[in-house]
Write a protein that holds these residues in place. Sequence first.
Motif, short mmCIF file in Angstrom:
data_model
loop_
_atom_site.label_atom_id
_atom_site.label_comp_id
_atom_site.label_asym_id
_atom_site.label_seq_id
_atom_site.Cartn_x
_atom_site.Cartn_y
_atom_site.Cartn_z
N ASP A 289 0.84 -1.19 0.00
CA ASP A 289 0.00 0.00 0.00
C ASP A 289 0.89 1.25 0.00
OD1 ASP A 289 -1.80 2.05 0.39
OD2 ASP A 289 -2.54 1.32 2.32
N VAL A 290 0.84 2.01 -1.09
CA VAL A 290 1.69 3.20 -1.20
C VAL A 290 1.26 4.31 -0.24
CG1 VAL A 290 2.35 2.75 -3.59
CG2 VAL A 290 0.36 4.19 -3.10
N ASN A 291 0.11 4.15 0.40
CA ASN A 291 -0.37 5.15 1.35
C ASN A 291 -0.13 4.78 2.80
OD1 ASN A 291 -1.39 6.98 -0.63
ND2 ASN A 291 -3.01 5.50 -1.01
N ASN A 292 0.68 3.73 3.06
CA ASN A 292 0.99 3.44 4.46
C ASN A 292 1.95 4.51 4.98
OD1 ASN A 292 3.85 2.56 4.60
ND2 ASN A 292 3.20 0.79 3.41
N LEU A 293 2.03 4.63 6.29
CA LEU A 293 2.77 5.73 6.91
C LEU A 293 4.24 5.80 6.49
CD1 LEU A 293 1.29 5.60 10.53
CD2 LEU A 293 0.68 7.14 8.64
N ASN A 294 4.90 4.65 6.43
CA ASN A 294 6.32 4.65 6.04
C ASN A 294 6.51 5.20 4.63
OD1 ASN A 294 7.57 3.68 8.34
ND2 ASN A 294 7.40 1.54 7.73
N ARG A 295 5.70 4.74 3.72
CA ARG A 295 5.89 5.14 2.31
C ARG A 295 5.49 6.59 2.08
NH1 ARG A 295 4.53 0.23 -1.59
NH2 ARG A 295 5.71 1.55 -3.03
N VAL A 296 4.46 7.05 2.75
CA VAL A 296 4.09 8.47 2.64
C VAL A 296 5.22 9.34 3.17
CG1 VAL A 296 2.52 10.24 3.53
CG2 VAL A 296 1.59 8.07 2.69
N GLN A 297 5.77 8.98 4.34
CA GLN A 297 6.87 9.76 4.91
C GLN A 297 8.11 9.68 4.02
OE1 GLN A 297 6.68 11.78 7.72
NE2 GLN A 297 8.59 12.51 6.81
N LEU A 298 8.38 8.52 3.47
CA LEU A 298 9.53 8.36 2.58
C LEU A 298 9.41 9.32 1.39
CD1 LEU A 298 12.09 6.92 1.59
CD2 LEU A 298 10.59 5.18 0.58
N ARG A 299 8.24 9.37 0.76
CA ARG A 299 8.06 10.26 -0.40
C ARG A 299 8.20 11.72 0.01
NH1 ARG A 299 4.21 6.43 -1.35
NH2 ARG A 299 2.49 7.86 -0.84
N LYS A 300 7.72 12.08 1.19
CA LYS A 300 7.89 13.46 1.68
C LYS A 300 9.37 13.79 1.85
CE LYS A 300 3.52 14.01 4.15
NZ LYS A 300 2.90 14.10 5.48
N ASP A 301 10.11 12.87 2.46
CA ASP A 301 11.54 13.09 2.70
C ASP A 301 12.32 13.19 1.38
OD1 ASP A 301 10.98 13.01 5.41
OD2 ASP A 301 11.74 10.96 5.69
N ILE A 302 11.98 12.33 0.43
CA ILE A 302 12.61 12.40 -0.89
C ILE A 302 12.31 13.76 -1.53
CG2 ILE A 302 12.52 11.49 -3.25
CD1 ILE A 302 12.04 8.69 -1.94
N GLY A 303 11.05 14.18 -1.44
CA GLY A 303 10.65 15.47 -2.00
C GLY A 303 11.42 16.63 -1.39
N CYS A 304 11.70 16.57 -0.09
CA CYS A 304 12.47 17.63 0.57
C CYS A 304 13.91 17.69 0.05
CB CYS A 304 12.46 17.42 2.08
SG CYS A 304 10.89 17.79 2.86
N ILE A 305 14.51 16.53 -0.16
CA ILE A 305 15.88 16.50 -0.69
C ILE A 305 15.91 17.10 -2.09
CG2 ILE A 305 17.74 14.96 -1.48
CD1 ILE A 305 16.94 13.12 0.93
N ILE A 306 14.94 16.71 -2.91
CA ILE A 306 14.87 17.25 -4.28
C ILE A 306 14.64 18.75 -4.24
CG2 ILE A 306 13.44 17.27 -6.36
CD1 ILE A 306 13.11 14.20 -5.96
N MET A 307 13.69 19.19 -3.42
CA MET A 307 13.35 20.60 -3.34
C MET A 307 14.56 21.43 -2.87
SD MET A 307 10.08 22.42 -1.52
CE MET A 307 10.46 21.74 0.08
N HIS A 308 15.34 20.90 -1.94
CA HIS A 308 16.53 21.60 -1.46
C HIS A 308 17.50 21.87 -2.63
CE1 HIS A 308 19.78 22.77 1.23
NE2 HIS A 308 20.55 21.91 0.59
N GLU A 309 17.69 20.88 -3.47
CA GLU A 309 18.58 21.07 -4.63
C GLU A 309 17.99 22.07 -5.62
OE1 GLU A 309 21.74 20.10 -5.00
OE2 GLU A 309 21.48 19.37 -2.96
N GLN A 310 16.68 22.01 -5.82
CA GLN A 310 16.05 22.95 -6.75
C GLN A 310 16.12 24.37 -6.22
OE1 GLN A 310 12.28 20.81 -7.00
NE2 GLN A 310 12.71 20.33 -9.15
N LYS A 311 16.00 24.56 -4.92
CA LYS A 311 16.09 25.90 -4.33
C LYS A 311 17.49 26.50 -4.52
CE LYS A 311 12.43 25.89 -0.89
NZ LYS A 311 12.07 25.95 0.53
N LYS A 312 18.48 25.64 -4.64
CA LYS A 312 19.85 26.11 -4.91
C LYS A 312 20.03 26.46 -6.39
CE LYS A 312 22.38 22.73 -3.16
NZ LYS A 312 23.38 21.89 -2.45
#
Length: 171
Positions: free
Chosen positions: A22-45
């Motif tokens: 289930d892609v909506n379980n807590l671990n996977r939702v948090q994982l996608r958020k964390d990945i998104g933050c890493i990507i966003m940090h690079e884009q902000k640079k």
Amino acid sequence: MKNKIVKIGIIGPRCFSLGGHDVNNLNRVQLRKDIGCIIMHEQKKGNTVLGLTGLDIGTEQDFASVCCERNIDYYHYIAYSNVDYIWDDIEYAKRTYDALSERALSTIVLNDGDYSPKKINAKNKRIISDADILIYVSNPMLTDESNAIKIAKELKKDIRILTIQANQDVS
């Protein structure tokens, strides 16, 4: 400052270690958020991000999904032939793999023939080698990917470790 292309690769566990399919379980939702933050940090640079993934069900498909949501291109690394044969009984997994594979900017075929752990290791080494930043998803219950960290350190890669919660209920 000139726009730089930053290649972000991902190595991590399959879905059974992330709390299930289930892609909506807590671990996977948090994982996608964390990945998104890493990507966003690079884009902000001001950097352009290019993803590197093998599209294995779990961590690697979640990474590709984040790339799709953010309109980021990614390369698909294929470790062996017929990578989706093991999902014959999980139709949605095959559909997801096919859709994400089709969306990839480029496909890099590393080996053909049947599955073997050596081919998975070769795929992981290639992703690490090609990446500027490695996202390593750690599960405290598993140690099978620790070699990835050692290789990344030897290659002096920027490593971002994300730790998922152990013993998350399978949805």
